[in-house]
Enzyme design. Sequence first.
Site, short mmCIF file in Angstrom:
data_model
loop_
_atom_site.label_atom_id
_atom_site.label_comp_id
_atom_site.label_asym_id
_atom_site.label_seq_id
_atom_site.Cartn_x
_atom_site.Cartn_y
_atom_site.Cartn_z
N ASP A 1 0.81 -1.23 0.00
CA ASP A 1 0.00 0.00 0.00
C ASP A 1 0.85 1.28 0.00
O ASP A 1 0.34 2.35 -0.30
CB ASP A 1 -0.92 0.04 1.23
CG ASP A 1 -2.02 -1.00 1.16
OD1 ASP A 1 -2.13 -1.67 0.12
OD2 ASP A 1 -2.77 -1.14 2.15
N GLY B 1 -5.54 -0.96 -1.48
CA GLY B 1 -5.25 0.36 -0.92
C GLY B 1 -6.36 0.69 0.05
O GLY B 1 -7.41 1.18 -0.35
N GLU C 1 -9.65 0.04 -3.24
CA GLU C 1 -10.67 -0.68 -2.44
C GLU C 1 -11.20 0.15 -1.27
O GLU C 1 -12.33 -0.05 -0.83
CB GLU C 1 -10.09 -1.99 -1.91
CG GLU C 1 -8.89 -1.75 -1.00
CD GLU C 1 -8.29 -3.01 -0.42
OE1 GLU C 1 -8.88 -4.08 -0.57
OE2 GLU C 1 -7.21 -2.90 0.17
O1 F6P Z 1 -2.28 -4.13 3.96
C1 F6P Z 1 -2.05 -4.54 2.68
C2 F6P Z 1 -3.32 -5.08 2.06
O2 F6P Z 1 -2.92 -5.69 0.87
C3 F6P Z 1 -4.42 -4.06 1.84
O3 F6P Z 1 -4.27 -3.32 0.67
C4 F6P Z 1 -5.65 -4.94 1.81
O4 F6P Z 1 -6.80 -4.23 2.22
C5 F6P Z 1 -5.33 -5.98 2.80
O5 F6P Z 1 -3.93 -6.10 2.84
C6 F6P Z 1 -5.96 -7.33 2.51
O6 F6P Z 1 -5.67 -8.17 3.56
P1 F6P Z 1 -6.01 -9.71 3.65
O7 F6P Z 1 -5.03 -10.43 2.77
O8 F6P Z 1 -5.82 -10.05 5.07
O9 F6P Z 1 -7.40 -9.88 3.15
#
Ligand code: F6P
Length: 343
Positions: free
Chosen positions: A127, A170, A222
């Site tokens: 991010d 993001g 997102e």
């Molecule tokens: O923190 C990085 C990230 O890739 C974010 O952009 C996203 O919202 C989140 O992780 C998704 O996390 P997970 O893999 O736990 O669903």
Amino acid sequence: MRVGVLTGGGDCPGLNAVIRAVVRKGERVYGDEFVGFADGWRGVIEDRTLTLNVERCRGILPRGGTILGTSRTNPYKVEGGVERAHRTLESERVEALVAIGGEDTLGVANRLSEEGVRVVGVPKTIDNDLSATEVTFGFHTAVQIATDAIDRLHTTAESHDRVIVCEVMGRHAGWIATYAGIAGGAAEILIPEEPFDIDEVSESLRRRHEKGRFASIVVVAEGATPKEGTLALTSGEVDQFGHVRLGGIGNVVAEEIEKRTGFESRVTILGHVQRGGTPTAFDRVLATRFGIGAIDAVHDGAFGHMVALRAAEIIRVPLAEAVAELKTVDRRLVHEVSEVFFS
Ligand code: F6P
């Protein structure tokens, strides 16, 4: 020295390159011995360790993911988690800990450091929203993946005269959306930093199509949110750091654009494709430099610090400063480009 290493939070291309550099310099130059903790802070709480040495790190430079595994476990949210973490570090005879992670993992590192744990942080997140460093590894790879996807979406959108909404990651910051949107020639970029008005977005697409363009790519982060009262969204589960699981705003945006403009619309949610696979050369180099910087910081006794990139140099910043505020997109970057290309 006996050094523990862990990777926490969402995985990220380049994690293995950091681990490899820490271990290589540690073992070969400083004569260190390593303890790999499995699955981030969870492994420290549960005392689950993995073999970590130069031999184990062979061939991992181009590999995505993390050989140590990762989790979003927060010891401060687990019953007895912090005490158990302290006990593990003692029983494993860990003299220093290298924690590789984003704001959440490093937030825990900062609190443990205040409690006396000798920890050095390495910033990680696709991010790119950590303010203390100009860039985090993984971001460049994610942007490249998203840009490649947008290039492909252009040709299919043009063939069918469609609007294609491409949702990228993001959560709090729209760095991936901004960079991939500019690099991919998107018509609109919607980011968390600037709540959008779906009527205005639709109107601008209509104007664009009146000028003879019949296909448009809209990139939406997102975490982008509509201006208050303009669109209703549903929210998902919350993790141990209080973050809602995102994903799906693209569907709403595509549906509403089609309703308002009559332009046939489709949506592509890139999701975890952006986090998987091999890191770009840029990220491999940055991750390697961070790894070397981290083990050097350990041997200089710079505990409670995180390595960071500023003006092409690897520097050290206090962990407390590193997690204090998020780095969000400077709107000037978007406006500068939008003036010329998005009208
Ligand atoms: O923190 C990085 C990230 O890739 C974010 O952009 C996203 O919202 C989140 O992780 C998704 O996390 P997970 O893999 O736990 O669903």
